[in-house]
Scaffold this motif. Structure first.
Motif, PDB file in Angstrom:
ATOM      1  N   ALA A  45       7.695 -18.819  -6.574  1.00 66.78           N
ATOM      2  CA  ALA A  45       7.608 -17.385  -6.850  1.00 66.78           C
ATOM      3  C   ALA A  45       6.500 -17.087  -7.863  1.00 66.78           C
ATOM      4  CB  ALA A  45       8.949 -16.869  -7.365  1.00 66.78           C
ATOM      5  N   GLN A  46       6.391 -17.914  -8.905  1.00 61.42           N
ATOM      6  CA  GLN A  46       5.338 -17.717  -9.896  1.00 61.42           C
ATOM      7  C   GLN A  46       3.962 -17.889  -9.266  1.00 61.42           C
ATOM      8  OE1 GLN A  46       6.685 -20.697 -12.681  1.00 61.42           O
ATOM      9  NE2 GLN A  46       7.486 -19.157 -14.116  1.00 61.42           N
ATOM     10  N   LEU A  47       3.842 -18.893  -8.422  1.00 62.67           N
ATOM     11  CA  LEU A  47       2.578 -19.131  -7.727  1.00 62.67           C
ATOM     12  C   LEU A  47       2.222 -17.945  -6.839  1.00 62.67           C
ATOM     13  CD1 LEU A  47       0.199 -20.848  -6.765  1.00 62.67           C
ATOM     14  CD2 LEU A  47       1.765 -21.993  -5.164  1.00 62.67           C
ATOM     15  N   GLU A  48       3.187 -17.467  -6.075  1.00 57.84           N
ATOM     16  CA  GLU A  48       2.942 -16.340  -5.183  1.00 57.84           C
ATOM     17  C   GLU A  48       2.568 -15.084  -5.961  1.00 57.84           C
ATOM     18  OE1 GLU A  48       6.530 -16.147  -2.936  1.00 57.84           O
ATOM     19  OE2 GLU A  48       5.876 -17.643  -1.457  1.00 57.84           O
ATOM     20  N   ASN A  49       3.170 -14.888  -7.118  1.00 59.18           N
ATOM     21  CA  ASN A  49       2.827 -13.734  -7.948  1.00 59.18           C
ATOM     22  C   ASN A  49       1.373 -13.800  -8.404  1.00 59.18           C
ATOM     23  OD1 ASN A  49       5.346 -12.526  -7.793  1.00 59.18           O
ATOM     24  ND2 ASN A  49       6.103 -13.463  -9.680  1.00 59.18           N
ATOM     25  N   ARG A  50       0.927 -14.983  -8.799  1.00 59.89           N
ATOM     26  CA  ARG A  50      -0.464 -15.161  -9.214  1.00 59.89           C
ATOM     27  C   ARG A  50      -1.417 -14.866  -8.061  1.00 59.89           C
ATOM     28  NH1 ARG A  50      -2.029 -18.245 -13.696  1.00 59.89           N
ATOM     29  NH2 ARG A  50      -0.473 -18.022 -15.343  1.00 59.89           N
ATOM     30  N   VAL A  51      -1.090 -15.396  -6.895  1.00 62.42           N
ATOM     31  CA  VAL A  51      -1.928 -15.170  -5.720  1.00 62.42           C
ATOM     32  C   VAL A  51      -1.979 -13.684  -5.388  1.00 62.42           C
ATOM     33  CG1 VAL A  51      -2.157 -15.581  -3.231  1.00 62.42           C
ATOM     34  CG2 VAL A  51      -1.573 -17.469  -4.761  1.00 62.42           C
ATOM     35  N   ASN A  52      -0.834 -13.021  -5.463  1.00 57.92           N
ATOM     36  CA  ASN A  52      -0.781 -11.587  -5.171  1.00 57.92           C
ATOM     37  C   ASN A  52      -1.614 -10.778  -6.163  1.00 57.92           C
ATOM     38  OD1 ASN A  52       0.872 -11.941  -2.943  1.00 57.92           O
ATOM     39  ND2 ASN A  52       2.765 -11.633  -4.097  1.00 57.92           N
ATOM     40  N   GLU A  53      -1.650 -11.223  -7.413  1.00 61.04           N
ATOM     41  CA  GLU A  53      -2.483 -10.548  -8.407  1.00 61.04           C
ATOM     42  C   GLU A  53      -3.953 -10.590  -8.003  1.00 61.04           C
ATOM     43  OE1 GLU A  53       0.146 -11.457 -12.472  1.00 61.04           O
ATOM     44  OE2 GLU A  53      -1.756 -12.481 -12.101  1.00 61.04           O
ATOM     45  N   THR A  79      -4.096 -20.050  -2.364  1.00 59.23           N
ATOM     46  CA  THR A  79      -2.798 -20.491  -2.884  1.00 59.23           C
ATOM     47  C   THR A  79      -2.897 -21.883  -3.490  1.00 59.23           C
ATOM     48  OG1 THR A  79      -1.574 -19.148  -1.285  1.00 59.23           O
ATOM     49  CG2 THR A  79      -0.394 -20.971  -2.305  1.00 59.23           C
ATOM     50  N   ARG A  80      -3.488 -22.816  -2.764  1.00 58.36           N
ATOM     51  CA  ARG A  80      -3.634 -24.175  -3.293  1.00 58.36           C
ATOM     52  C   ARG A  80      -4.555 -24.207  -4.500  1.00 58.36           C
ATOM     53  NH1 ARG A  80      -6.285 -27.278   0.465  1.00 58.36           N
ATOM     54  NH2 ARG A  80      -6.826 -25.408   1.641  1.00 58.36           N
ATOM     55  N   ASP A  81      -5.634 -23.426  -4.436  1.00 60.31           N
ATOM     56  CA  ASP A  81      -6.565 -23.387  -5.554  1.00 60.31           C
ATOM     57  C   ASP A  81      -5.906 -22.804  -6.803  1.00 60.31           C
ATOM     58  OD1 ASP A  81      -8.372 -24.354  -3.742  1.00 60.31           O
ATOM     59  OD2 ASP A  81      -9.551 -22.510  -3.587  1.00 60.31           O
ATOM     60  N   THR A  82      -5.088 -21.776  -6.599  1.00 55.89           N
ATOM     61  CA  THR A  82      -4.401 -21.148  -7.733  1.00 55.89           C
ATOM     62  C   THR A  82      -3.413 -22.110  -8.372  1.00 55.89           C
ATOM     63  OG1 THR A  82      -4.633 -18.947  -6.743  1.00 55.89           O
ATOM     64  CG2 THR A  82      -2.937 -19.219  -8.431  1.00 55.89           C
ATOM     65  N   LEU A  83      -2.682 -22.852  -7.560  1.00 60.81           N
ATOM     66  CA  LEU A  83      -1.762 -23.845  -8.113  1.00 60.81           C
ATOM     67  C   LEU A  83      -2.533 -24.903  -8.882  1.00 60.81           C
ATOM     68  CD1 LEU A  83       1.038 -25.050  -8.462  1.00 60.81           C
ATOM     69  CD2 LEU A  83       0.730 -26.213  -6.245  1.00 60.81           C
ATOM     70  N   HIS A  84      -3.644 -25.305  -8.330  1.00 61.99           N
ATOM     71  CA  HIS A  84      -4.498 -26.287  -9.006  1.00 61.99           C
ATOM     72  C   HIS A  84      -4.889 -25.763 -10.387  1.00 61.99           C
ATOM     73  CE1 HIS A  84      -7.162 -29.814  -8.643  1.00 61.99           C
ATOM     74  NE2 HIS A  84      -7.992 -29.123  -9.399  1.00 61.99           N
ATOM     75  N   ASN A  85      -5.293 -24.506 -10.453  1.00 63.95           N
ATOM     76  CA  ASN A  85      -5.631 -23.883 -11.732  1.00 63.95           C
ATOM     77  C   ASN A  85      -4.451 -23.900 -12.693  1.00 63.95           C
ATOM     78  OD1 ASN A  85      -8.315 -23.135 -11.576  1.00 63.95           O
ATOM     79  ND2 ASN A  85      -7.902 -21.115 -10.729  1.00 63.95           N
ATOM     80  N   ILE A 135     -10.035 -15.296 -10.861  1.00 63.53           N
ATOM     81  CA  ILE A 135      -9.187 -14.898 -11.986  1.00 63.53           C
ATOM     82  C   ILE A 135      -8.964 -13.397 -11.924  1.00 63.53           C
ATOM     83  CG2 ILE A 135      -8.946 -14.821 -14.500  1.00 63.53           C
ATOM     84  CD1 ILE A 135      -8.907 -17.647 -13.348  1.00 63.53           C
ATOM     85  N   ALA A 136      -7.710 -12.980 -11.806  1.00 63.20           N
ATOM     86  CA  ALA A 136      -7.390 -11.558 -11.777  1.00 63.20           C
ATOM     87  C   ALA A 136      -7.646 -10.941 -13.151  1.00 63.20           C
ATOM     88  CB  ALA A 136      -5.926 -11.364 -11.386  1.00 63.20           C
ATOM     89  N   PRO A 137      -8.020  -9.659 -13.207  1.00 67.86           N
ATOM     90  CA  PRO A 137      -8.301  -9.011 -14.492  1.00 67.86           C
ATOM     91  C   PRO A 137      -7.203  -9.188 -15.531  1.00 67.86           C
ATOM     92  CG  PRO A 137      -9.024  -7.600 -12.709  1.00 67.86           C
ATOM     93  CD  PRO A 137      -8.296  -8.758 -12.069  1.00 67.86           C
ATOM     94  N   ALA A 138      -5.947  -9.158 -15.103  1.00 64.37           N
ATOM     95  CA  ALA A 138      -4.840  -9.291 -16.052  1.00 64.37           C
ATOM     96  C   ALA A 138      -4.784 -10.671 -16.698  1.00 64.37           C
ATOM     97  CB  ALA A 138      -3.517  -9.002 -15.345  1.00 64.37           C
ATOM     98  N   ARG A 139      -5.444 -11.655 -16.081  1.00 65.70           N
ATOM     99  CA  ARG A 139      -5.412 -13.026 -16.589  1.00 65.70           C
ATOM    100  C   ARG A 139      -6.701 -13.406 -17.309  1.00 65.70           C
ATOM    101  NH1 ARG A 139      -0.083 -14.643 -16.259  1.00 65.70           N
ATOM    102  NH2 ARG A 139       0.810 -13.737 -14.359  1.00 65.70           N
ATOM    103  N   LEU A 140      -7.613 -12.462 -17.479  1.00 65.64           N
ATOM    104  CA  LEU A 140      -8.917 -12.779 -18.038  1.00 65.64           C
ATOM    105  C   LEU A 140      -8.828 -13.335 -19.448  1.00 65.64           C
ATOM    106  CD1 LEU A 140     -11.971 -12.807 -17.861  1.00 65.64           C
ATOM    107  CD2 LEU A 140     -11.985 -10.372 -18.456  1.00 65.64           C
TER     108      LEU A 140
END
Length: 215
Positions: A45-53, A79-85, A135-140
């Motif tokens: 769920a956390q991963l999917e939230n990041r991807v959705n952002e 998705t895989r790249d985001t998890l890697h991050n 990187i989504a703006p909220a995570r900058l």
């Protein structure tokens, strides 16, 4: 951006070249987890939230449907790249902690101000980080904090982020954290460099000139 700025680094490839410390779990010991790092779960769920952002930010930045479909195609491994991050973020943070390194809010704001000046403002910086690094703006700000941790870690070790000493510190942190990756998202087969395709260059080199601008 400053023309002397070095190309952003792909940590997946660099750690793969350093030492075989990250291993795939190959089991279902942690149902619902995309990965377990240091005994703490990164849930699906956390991963999917990041991807959705990221997808939401991409949609806002590219309103044209045809262009947006091109963006989706070019970031099909998001998705895989985001998890890697997310995993490597924790590895770097642990390596910095091991060396007694901390980053203040003031330092993050100073770095951001300098980068915004180069990028032509807040929007320009957000767009650049979204397009180049996913990187989504909220995570900058979180990402900039990690950039500073990487810089300080390299300085503490008397090296830079391209040298073996830096990667050795990250490898040590990886070993301590016992990264356990859900095979649904790939594996960390270091010998075969099987995740080199996960292009997530969230650590970038900042030249001395850029440092002066952010000071």
């Amino acid at each position: 951006m400053h023309r002397r700025r070095r190309t952003a680094l792909v940590l997946s490839a660099a750690i793969a070249a350093a030492a075989p410390l990250l291993a795939a779990c190959g089991n279902d010991a942690h149902p619902g987890a995309a990965a377990v790092v240091g005994g703490q779960r990164i849930t699906v769920a956390q991963l999917e939230n990041r991807v959705n952002e990221v997808r939401k930010a991409q949609r806002a930045a590219v309103p044209d449907e045809t262009q947006y479909q091109q963006v989706l195609s070019s970031t099909s491994s998001l998705t895989r790249d985001t998890l890697h991050n997310m995993v490597l973020d924790r590895v770097l943070h642990r390596a910095a902690q091991d060396e007694g390194i901390a980053v203040t809010r003031k330092e993050v704001l100073q770095m951001r101000a300098g980068l915004e000046q180069q990028a032509g403002g807040t929007k320009g910086l957000q767009t650049a980080w979204l397009q180049k690094y996913g990187i989504a703006p909220a995570r900058l700000d979180d990402n900039l904090r990690l950039q500073l941790e990487a810089q300080k870690l390299a300085a503490k070790l008397g090296t830079d982020t391209t040298q073996p000493a830096f990667w050795k510190a990250l490898s040590k942190a990886s070993e301590e954290l016992h990264v356990d990756l859900n095979p649904r998202y790939g594996s960390w087969d270091v010998q075969k460099s099987s995740r080199v395709d996960a292009k997530t260059p969230w650590v970038r080199e900042v030249t001395a000139g850029e440092q002066q601008q952010t000071a």
